[in-house]
Scaffold this active site. Structure first.
Site, PDB file in Angstrom:
ATOM      1  N   ARG A   1       0.711  -1.500  -0.128  1.00 21.95           N
ATOM      2  CA  ARG A   1      -0.102  -0.157  -0.073  1.00 21.95           C
ATOM      3  C   ARG A   1       0.699   1.301   0.223  1.00 21.95           C
ATOM      4  O   ARG A   1       1.922   1.373   0.689  1.00 21.95           O
ATOM      5  CB  ARG A   1      -0.817  -0.118   1.119  1.00 21.95           C
ATOM      6  CG  ARG A   1      -2.048  -1.082   1.257  1.00 21.95           C
ATOM      7  CD  ARG A   1      -2.610  -1.329   2.492  1.00 21.95           C
ATOM      8  NE  ARG A   1      -3.973  -2.197   2.415  1.00 21.95           N
ATOM      9  CZ  ARG A   1      -3.744  -3.472   2.526  1.00 21.95           C
ATOM     10  NH1 ARG A   1      -2.117  -4.008   2.786  1.00 21.95           N
ATOM     11  NH2 ARG A   1      -4.542  -4.502   2.357  1.00 21.95           N
TER      12      ARG A   1
ATOM     13  N   HIS B   1      -1.122  -2.621  -4.584  1.00 26.92           N
ATOM     14  CA  HIS B   1      -0.522  -3.406  -5.445  1.00 26.92           C
ATOM     15  C   HIS B   1      -0.660  -2.787  -6.924  1.00 26.92           C
ATOM     16  O   HIS B   1      -0.734  -3.529  -7.725  1.00 26.92           O
ATOM     17  CB  HIS B   1      -1.187  -4.771  -5.457  1.00 26.92           C
ATOM     18  CG  HIS B   1      -0.864  -5.681  -4.217  1.00 26.92           C
ATOM     19  ND1 HIS B   1       0.220  -5.500  -3.497  1.00 26.92           N
ATOM     20  CD2 HIS B   1      -1.796  -6.604  -3.688  1.00 26.92           C
ATOM     21  CE1 HIS B   1      -0.122  -6.206  -2.587  1.00 26.92           C
ATOM     22  NE2 HIS B   1      -1.012  -7.176  -2.437  1.00 26.92           N
TER      23      HIS B   1
ATOM     24  N   HIS C   1       2.719 -12.928  -5.550  1.00 27.90           N
ATOM     25  CA  HIS C   1       1.731 -12.864  -4.686  1.00 27.90           C
ATOM     26  C   HIS C   1       1.164 -14.496  -4.647  1.00 27.90           C
ATOM     27  O   HIS C   1      -0.113 -14.528  -4.639  1.00 27.90           O
ATOM     28  CB  HIS C   1       0.559 -11.871  -4.941  1.00 27.90           C
ATOM     29  CG  HIS C   1      -0.051 -11.503  -3.816  1.00 27.90           C
ATOM     30  ND1 HIS C   1      -0.793 -12.299  -2.964  1.00 27.90           N
ATOM     31  CD2 HIS C   1      -0.381 -10.235  -3.326  1.00 27.90           C
ATOM     32  CE1 HIS C   1      -1.485 -11.697  -2.098  1.00 27.90           C
ATOM     33  NE2 HIS C   1      -1.324 -10.298  -2.368  1.00 27.90           N
TER      34      HIS C   1
ATOM     35  N   ASP D   1      -1.856  -9.646   8.395  1.00 27.77           N
ATOM     36  CA  ASP D   1      -1.799  -8.956   7.019  1.00 27.77           C
ATOM     37  C   ASP D   1      -0.738  -7.947   7.391  1.00 27.77           C
ATOM     38  O   ASP D   1      -0.958  -6.770   7.104  1.00 27.77           O
ATOM     39  CB  ASP D   1      -3.220  -8.563   6.613  1.00 27.77           C
ATOM     40  CG  ASP D   1      -3.227  -8.034   5.096  1.00 27.77           C
ATOM     41  OD1 ASP D   1      -2.055  -8.174   4.428  1.00 27.77           O
ATOM     42  OD2 ASP D   1      -4.207  -7.411   4.682  1.00 27.77           O
TER      43      ASP D   1
ATOM     44  N   GLU E   1       5.000 -12.379   1.031  1.00 25.06           N
ATOM     45  CA  GLU E   1       5.642 -11.583  -0.017  1.00 25.06           C
ATOM     46  C   GLU E   1       6.762 -10.693   0.473  1.00 25.06           C
ATOM     47  O   GLU E   1       6.668  -9.986   1.363  1.00 25.06           O
ATOM     48  CB  GLU E   1       4.566 -10.683  -0.233  1.00 25.06           C
ATOM     49  CG  GLU E   1       3.023 -11.274  -0.776  1.00 25.06           C
ATOM     50  CD  GLU E   1       1.790 -10.115  -0.378  1.00 25.06           C
ATOM     51  OE1 GLU E   1       1.907  -9.192  -0.906  1.00 25.06           O
ATOM     52  OE2 GLU E   1       1.152 -10.674   0.525  1.00 25.06           O
TER      53      GLU E   1
END
Length: 375
Positions: free
Chosen positions: A102, A127, A198, A269, A334
């Site tokens: 982000r 992304h 991803h 996350d 990631e």
């Protein structure tokens, strides 16, 4: 060994339909997107492992690795055709750019000029925006049975980013059972770059099950705490929290503790600040599934890694080969620079200037343990 390079063939030509070891049909990946031809590329190593990649979004579609009994299991989520990928806005297995993760408010300032990016996630750019690298058709060249080269020119002002960015990504299926992903990029104008992959992993080999029974280890003493829109608000220690994954921890145990950061993210996350400090020889992260015995070790020269526990996956999603993917049916690791780095001068820089070369590398290495840890 024959190389399968159907993506180089014209869609007007007759294309032989070949079924991969994972059950995919190559003909289902021969199409055109925005006038560019797509296909499916198959990599196999000397031990018989198989990776299938499409140049639509540079996506890892399937990956067969052995479980503890020597049976090959597909451990990544994906779809069975280009049509299915086009019908969704997901990023299963995709190459992510120009900026993974982000950027707050979709804004950043570089050399006195402010750039506005698409706002596609809670008012932020995620992304690279809705038309990021995961939606582009990459030029593909299969170098040998184990290596695929993908290239893409991201033109100046694409998704609002400055500079013509020439990107090369090499996928290699190595003889020590790893997917080795190497990224390079150059630009003709100062820009920001943060590339990643991803892939959604489920090491059980049963892609219709959740990943709550997986163990995760991340070599990090701290992580990026986030606000309600998942923008970092600082770097904080993992001590005495479910974010402490310095020893392997069962996902189910931490995700249900009611910890504020996990409530905000609806699960894991977050970006972990790796202790490896760019040393790719040191283990960055590890995932293990007790039932299959499959272990995935992650190595990278990146300073951070985003652990995502599939919190925003649908309750049920129709995947490849008729498999229904459940909520939290996979996890992602990631490798990356930190989220919102262009607006945080104290974070490692993501600025790339003319004459410089961006390089990044991520290795997902697979092995097995002989007996379940609970025996």
């Amino acid at each position: 060994m024959a190389l399968i390079t159907v993506g180089l063939l014209s869609c007007k030509q007759e294309v032989k339909n070949t079924q991969t070891m994972s059950g995919l049909n190559t003909k289902d990946f021969v199409s055109k997107v925005d006038g560019k031809e797509t296909g499916l590329y198959i990599l196999r190593n000397s031990l018989g492992l198989e990776a299938c990649i499409t140049n639509y979004g540079g996506r890892l579609v399937s990956l067969l690795v052995p479980d503890r009994d020597g049976n090959l299991k597909d451990v990544v989520l994906g779809y069975g055709s280009i049509a299915e990928y086009l019908a969704t806005d997901g990023n299963y297995g995709a190459l992510i750019g120009r900026y993974g993760n982000r950027i707050k408010d979709g804004l950043f300032t570089l050399d006195g000029e402010t750039y506005q990016l698409p706002k596609n996630n809670n008012g932020h750019c995620l992304h690279g925006g809705p038309k990021g690298f995961h939606t582009q058709v990459w030029d593909a060249e299969q170098l040998d049975a184990q290596t695929l080269k993908l290239t893409y020119l991201s033109k100046d002002k694409e998704a609002g980013f400055p500079g013509n960015l020439n990107v090369t990504v090499i996928y290699k299926l190595t003889d020590n059972n790893a997917i080795d992903i190497q990224y390079e990029a150059t630009t003709d104008k100062a820009t920001v770059v943060n590339l990643t992959n991803h892939s959604y992993f489920n090491l059980s080999g049963k892609l219709n099950t959740q990943i709550l029974d997986h163990y995760v280890h991340i070599n990090a003493d701290s992580y990026n705490a986030v606000d309600e829109t998942l923008i970092p608000v600082g770097i904080v220690p993992v001590d005495s929290t479910p974010m402490d994954l310095r020893r392997p921890a069962l996902i189910r145990a931490g995700i249900n503790e009611g910890f504020e950061q996990l409530v905000i993210g609806k699960g894991y996350d977050h970006n972990w600040v790796l202790n490896t400090k760019g040393d790719i020889s040191q283990l960055a992260a590890k995932v293990y599934h007790d039932g299959s015995g499959i272990v995935m070790d992650v190595y990278t020269n990146e300073p951070g890694i985003q652990f995502y526990s599939g919190n925003f996956m649908a309750v049920s999603d129709n995947g490849k080969l008729g498999i229904k993917y459940p909520h939290r049916g996979a996890l992602c690791l990631e490798t990356q620079h930190y989220p919102n780095s262009p607006n945080e001068p104290s974070y490692p820089s993501t600025v790339l200037r003319p004459g410089e070369k961006y390089t990044s590398r991520c290795i997902y290495m697979f092995k097995t343990v002989p007996t379940p840890v609970n025996q």
